[in-house]
Design a protein around this motif. Sequence first.
Motif, PDB file in Angstrom:
ATOM      1  N   ALA A   1       0.797  -1.092   0.140  1.00  9.58           N
ATOM      2  CA  ALA A   1      -0.036   0.163  -0.235  1.00  9.58           C
ATOM      3  C   ALA A   1       0.660   1.411   0.120  1.00  9.58           C
ATOM      4  CB  ALA A   1      -0.791  -0.228   1.355  1.00  9.58           C
ATOM      5  N   VAL A   2       1.887   1.233   0.783  1.00 17.47           N
ATOM      6  CA  VAL A   2       3.009   2.525   0.831  1.00 17.47           C
ATOM      7  C   VAL A   2       3.481   2.639  -0.453  1.00 17.47           C
ATOM      8  CG1 VAL A   2       5.052   3.297   1.821  1.00 17.47           C
ATOM      9  CG2 VAL A   2       3.129   2.175   3.208  1.00 17.47           C
ATOM     10  N   GLN A   3       3.794   1.600  -1.340  1.00 17.67           N
ATOM     11  CA  GLN A   3       4.736   1.674  -2.584  1.00 17.67           C
ATOM     12  C   GLN A   3       3.644   2.279  -3.500  1.00 17.67           C
ATOM     13  OE1 GLN A   3       7.834   1.288  -2.810  1.00 17.67           O
ATOM     14  NE2 GLN A   3       8.123   0.656  -0.841  1.00 17.67           N
ATOM     15  N   GLU A   4       2.391   1.783  -3.410  1.00 15.27           N
ATOM     16  CA  GLU A   4       1.227   1.964  -4.466  1.00 15.27           C
ATOM     17  C   GLU A   4       1.065   3.742  -4.233  1.00 15.27           C
ATOM     18  OE1 GLU A   4      -0.965  -2.177  -5.384  1.00 15.27           O
ATOM     19  OE2 GLU A   4      -1.909  -0.520  -4.241  1.00 15.27           O
ATOM     20  N   ASN A   5       0.947   3.958  -2.814  1.00 12.14           N
ATOM     21  CA  ASN A   5       0.654   5.374  -2.585  1.00 12.14           C
ATOM     22  C   ASN A   5       1.704   6.436  -2.962  1.00 12.14           C
ATOM     23  OD1 ASN A   5       0.732   7.690   0.109  1.00 12.14           O
ATOM     24  ND2 ASN A   5      -0.998   7.329  -1.288  1.00 12.14           N
ATOM     25  N   LEU A   6       2.895   5.997  -2.902  1.00 13.87           N
ATOM     26  CA  LEU A   6       4.095   6.762  -3.346  1.00 13.87           C
ATOM     27  C   LEU A   6       4.291   6.984  -4.601  1.00 13.87           C
ATOM     28  CD1 LEU A   6       7.008   5.350  -0.803  1.00 13.87           C
ATOM     29  CD2 LEU A   6       5.905   7.456  -0.933  1.00 13.87           C
ATOM     30  N   ALA A   7       3.566   6.089  -5.253  1.00 11.40           N
ATOM     31  CA  ALA A   7       3.616   6.044  -6.973  1.00 11.40           C
ATOM     32  C   ALA A   7       2.498   6.865  -7.511  1.00 11.40           C
ATOM     33  CB  ALA A   7       3.418   4.689  -7.368  1.00 11.40           C
ATOM     34  N   GLY A   8       1.620   7.387  -6.521  1.00  9.14           N
ATOM     35  CA  GLY A   8       0.522   8.288  -6.855  1.00  9.14           C
ATOM     36  C   GLY A   8      -0.961   7.968  -6.597  1.00  9.14           C
TER      37      GLY A   8
ATOM     38  N   GLU B   1     -12.795   7.478   6.213  1.00  5.40           N
ATOM     39  CA  GLU B   1     -11.559   8.111   6.730  1.00  5.40           C
ATOM     40  C   GLU B   1     -10.236   7.267   6.877  1.00  5.40           C
ATOM     41  OE1 GLU B   1     -12.988  11.527   5.730  1.00  5.40           O
ATOM     42  OE2 GLU B   1     -11.022  11.328   6.680  1.00  5.40           O
ATOM     43  N   LYS B   2     -10.653   5.867   7.239  1.00  8.03           N
ATOM     44  CA  LYS B   2      -9.653   4.847   7.555  1.00  8.03           C
ATOM     45  C   LYS B   2      -8.482   4.703   6.533  1.00  8.03           C
ATOM     46  CE  LYS B   2     -10.013   2.449  10.494  1.00  8.03           C
ATOM     47  NZ  LYS B   2      -9.482   2.431  11.950  1.00  8.03           N
ATOM     48  N   PRO B   3      -8.599   4.670   5.287  1.00  9.82           N
ATOM     49  CA  PRO B   3      -7.573   4.555   4.312  1.00  9.82           C
ATOM     50  C   PRO B   3      -6.603   5.582   4.541  1.00  9.82           C
ATOM     51  CG  PRO B   3      -9.682   4.194   3.162  1.00  9.82           C
ATOM     52  CD  PRO B   3     -10.029   4.561   4.557  1.00  9.82           C
ATOM     53  N   LYS B   4      -7.287   6.865   4.585  1.00  7.76           N
ATOM     54  CA  LYS B   4      -6.242   7.792   4.653  1.00  7.76           C
ATOM     55  C   LYS B   4      -5.242   7.926   5.914  1.00  7.76           C
ATOM     56  CE  LYS B   4      -6.183  13.320   4.437  1.00  7.76           C
ATOM     57  NZ  LYS B   4      -7.257  14.217   4.293  1.00  7.76           N
ATOM     58  N   GLN B   5      -5.888   7.663   7.081  1.00  4.36           N
ATOM     59  CA  GLN B   5      -5.513   7.624   8.410  1.00  4.36           C
ATOM     60  C   GLN B   5      -4.324   6.388   8.357  1.00  4.36           C
ATOM     61  OE1 GLN B   5      -8.614   6.918  11.066  1.00  4.36           O
ATOM     62  NE2 GLN B   5      -9.456   8.795  11.006  1.00  4.36           N
ATOM     63  N   CYS B   6      -4.794   5.271   7.830  1.00  6.08           N
ATOM     64  CA  CYS B   6      -3.737   4.132   7.876  1.00  6.08           C
ATOM     65  C   CYS B   6      -2.443   4.504   7.045  1.00  6.08           C
ATOM     66  CB  CYS B   6      -4.471   2.945   7.197  1.00  6.08           C
ATOM     67  SG  CYS B   6      -5.581   2.012   8.374  1.00  6.08           S
ATOM     68  N   LEU B   7      -2.650   5.171   5.813  1.00  5.02           N
ATOM     69  CA  LEU B   7      -1.492   5.510   4.811  1.00  5.02           C
ATOM     70  C   LEU B   7      -0.708   6.461   5.518  1.00  5.02           C
ATOM     71  CD1 LEU B   7      -0.608   4.262   2.077  1.00  5.02           C
ATOM     72  CD2 LEU B   7      -3.004   3.647   2.847  1.00  5.02           C
ATOM     73  N   LYS B   8      -1.044   7.236   6.344  1.00  2.00           N
ATOM     74  CA  LYS B   8      -0.431   8.525   6.733  1.00  2.00           C
ATOM     75  C   LYS B   8       0.508   7.823   7.896  1.00  2.00           C
ATOM     76  CE  LYS B   8      -1.005  12.654   9.432  1.00  2.00           C
ATOM     77  NZ  LYS B   8      -1.877  13.920   9.844  1.00  2.00           N
ATOM     78  N   ARG B   9       0.128   6.922   8.780  1.00  2.00           N
ATOM     79  CA  ARG B   9       0.710   6.277   9.845  1.00  2.00           C
ATOM     80  C   ARG B   9       1.822   5.402   9.287  1.00  2.00           C
ATOM     81  NH1 ARG B   9      -3.306   3.848  11.967  1.00  2.00           N
ATOM     82  NH2 ARG B   9      -2.969   1.951  11.452  1.00  2.00           N
ATOM     83  N   TRP B  10       1.166   4.613   8.151  1.00  5.99           N
ATOM     84  CA  TRP B  10       2.309   3.455   7.570  1.00  5.99           C
ATOM     85  C   TRP B  10       3.336   4.256   6.916  1.00  5.99           C
ATOM     86  CZ3 TRP B  10      -1.876   0.233   4.846  1.00  5.99           C
ATOM     87  CH2 TRP B  10      -2.612  -0.417   6.024  1.00  5.99           C
ATOM     88  N   ARG B  11       3.190   5.562   6.263  1.00  2.55           N
ATOM     89  CA  ARG B  11       4.217   6.076   5.501  1.00  2.55           C
ATOM     90  C   ARG B  11       5.114   6.690   6.235  1.00  2.55           C
ATOM     91  NH1 ARG B  11       2.516   9.797   0.383  1.00  2.55           N
ATOM     92  NH2 ARG B  11       4.521  10.378   0.664  1.00  2.55           N
ATOM     93  N   ARG B  12       4.736   7.123   7.582  1.00  4.52           N
ATOM     94  CA  ARG B  12       5.473   7.696   8.645  1.00  4.52           C
ATOM     95  C   ARG B  12       6.318   6.456   9.252  1.00  4.52           C
ATOM     96  NH1 ARG B  12       1.935  10.314  11.201  1.00  4.52           N
ATOM     97  NH2 ARG B  12       1.478   8.497  12.983  1.00  4.52           N
ATOM     98  N   SER B  13       5.992   5.324   9.416  1.00  3.88           N
ATOM     99  CA  SER B  13       6.814   4.363   9.819  1.00  3.88           C
ATOM    100  C   SER B  13       7.650   3.687   8.773  1.00  3.88           C
ATOM    101  CB  SER B  13       5.803   3.110  10.167  1.00  3.88           C
ATOM    102  OG  SER B  13       6.284   1.727  10.471  1.00  3.88           O
ATOM    103  N   TYR B  14       7.384   3.777   7.624  1.00  2.00           N
ATOM    104  CA  TYR B  14       8.141   3.612   6.341  1.00  2.00           C
ATOM    105  C   TYR B  14       9.363   4.396   6.275  1.00  2.00           C
ATOM    106  CZ  TYR B  14       9.809   2.533   1.639  1.00  2.00           C
ATOM    107  OH  TYR B  14      10.719   2.728   0.487  1.00  2.00           O
ATOM    108  N   GLU B  15       9.235   5.729   6.491  1.00  2.78           N
ATOM    109  CA  GLU B  15      10.249   6.669   6.435  1.00  2.78           C
ATOM    110  C   GLU B  15      11.256   6.530   7.540  1.00  2.78           C
ATOM    111  OE1 GLU B  15       7.365  10.241   4.232  1.00  2.78           O
ATOM    112  OE2 GLU B  15       8.169  10.280   6.511  1.00  2.78           O
ATOM    113  N   LYS B  16      10.679   6.057   8.570  1.00  3.20           N
ATOM    114  CA  LYS B  16      11.564   6.035   9.743  1.00  3.20           C
ATOM    115  C   LYS B  16      12.453   4.564   9.851  1.00  3.20           C
ATOM    116  CE  LYS B  16      11.659   7.002  15.034  1.00  3.20           C
ATOM    117  NZ  LYS B  16      10.554   6.912  15.952  1.00  3.20           N
TER     118      LYS B  16
END
Length: 442
Positions: free
Chosen positions: A38-45, A65-80
């Motif tokens: 999901a994070v990879q697809e989100n980063l791809a646009g 609102e669940k998808p947006k909340q999850c992707l925000k949290r997962w991207r933060r974890s991925y960046e860290k």
Amino acid sequence: MSKIKFDEFQRKQLENNPNVSHVSEQNISYKPEFKEKAVQENLAGKGPMDIFLEHGFDLKMIGPEKPKQCLKRWRRSYEKFGNEGFYTERRGKGSTGRPSSKELTAEEKLKKAEARIAFLEMENGLLKKARRTREAGEEEQALTLSEKFQLIEETIRRFQLKRMVSYLCGIAGVKRKSYYAWLKAEDKRSKREQRDEEDYKLIKQIYDKRNKRDGGREIKMKLENDYGVIMNLKKIFRLTRKFNIQSIIRRKNPYRRLAKATQKHKTCPNVLNRKFVQEPGVVLLTDITYLYLENRTKVYLSCVKDGTTREILAYHLSTSLEMGIVYKTLDNLIMSLDGNVHPEALLHSDQGVHYTHPEYRKRVKELGFTQSMSRKGNCLDNAPIESFFGHFKDEVDATTCKTVAELRGKIEDYMEYYNSARYQWGLKKMTPEQFRGHLLAA
């Protein structure tokens, strides 16, 4: 924590999704492979909602609102932490399989300690819930067996606790054998939830059709007569409680006092003596009630009801309380009966001034009726007609009518519905007209 709560049926549906590892009452635990993808697809646009929809999630169930909340949290974890962060994360259920012999890092030990603290808090909450009824005296239904089993199962699955079933069952005061039997019956519960959903839709359809005024018994009669569906009355009551369906009911007026009947004219004895059910056409009950139009104009409705079939045989609406209202009702009654008055017919009323009037009594006698009157100040002697007026005022709102003609049209429609379409529990689940035909055929 999400405000959305999932019932057992919804949890089962979500857990059937291959991207979900565990679902509790308010939380969904996703598999790390899905988070990474999901994070990879989100980063791809690709947008969060599109990602969740393509992977089989129902946004109405989990919330838009669940998808947006999850992707925000997962991207933060991925960046860290990178992709590895998804596989070492221990939110909710955690990993499965054999325990690792690898020495735990300080971070992993901390997460395990946090999980244990969370379990102890959950255990404490379970203990309080399981034993709070003992302090409440005779009320022993605060926590059902199913709720206890569900809490035990959720605790074990969420924290992957081994060899703790007996301990938790002891705390909850349930048998280990019963707990395992409950687990095996999960498919049955899921199927029951599906059946309940289907039955609920049918009940809701009937419930909404009459502006939320039909109770359980009336719903059962309509299911049998109009839809050909036989449903146990207890099940209907269970589903109405489960899905919070509550019909609009009349509330008793604590300030209503028994009206004192006038004795301006000569009264008659109570010949009927509350024997309301005899042959069709023998017991005829009459009374007058008042209604208000939108502009607060007061109008009066006079009716005659058959005590046996519960049909409304005659009625008349008037803006005046002069004697004409009861005379016109008598004329309509004779037209309704086609002049065929039963030789033992009783016309029962209260001791109101209209019914004790000498001219009225004379007309009643000439038409072939024996007149009967309730005892002074006792409305129960004429209970069926009083009951009808109560239901009538619940179902016909006269205050929405601007003119008498508009109200008269509404009353005509309701009387036709009441006699020919309104099923009654006390009439063997028939309408008044059907019940009259049934009695005559018998």
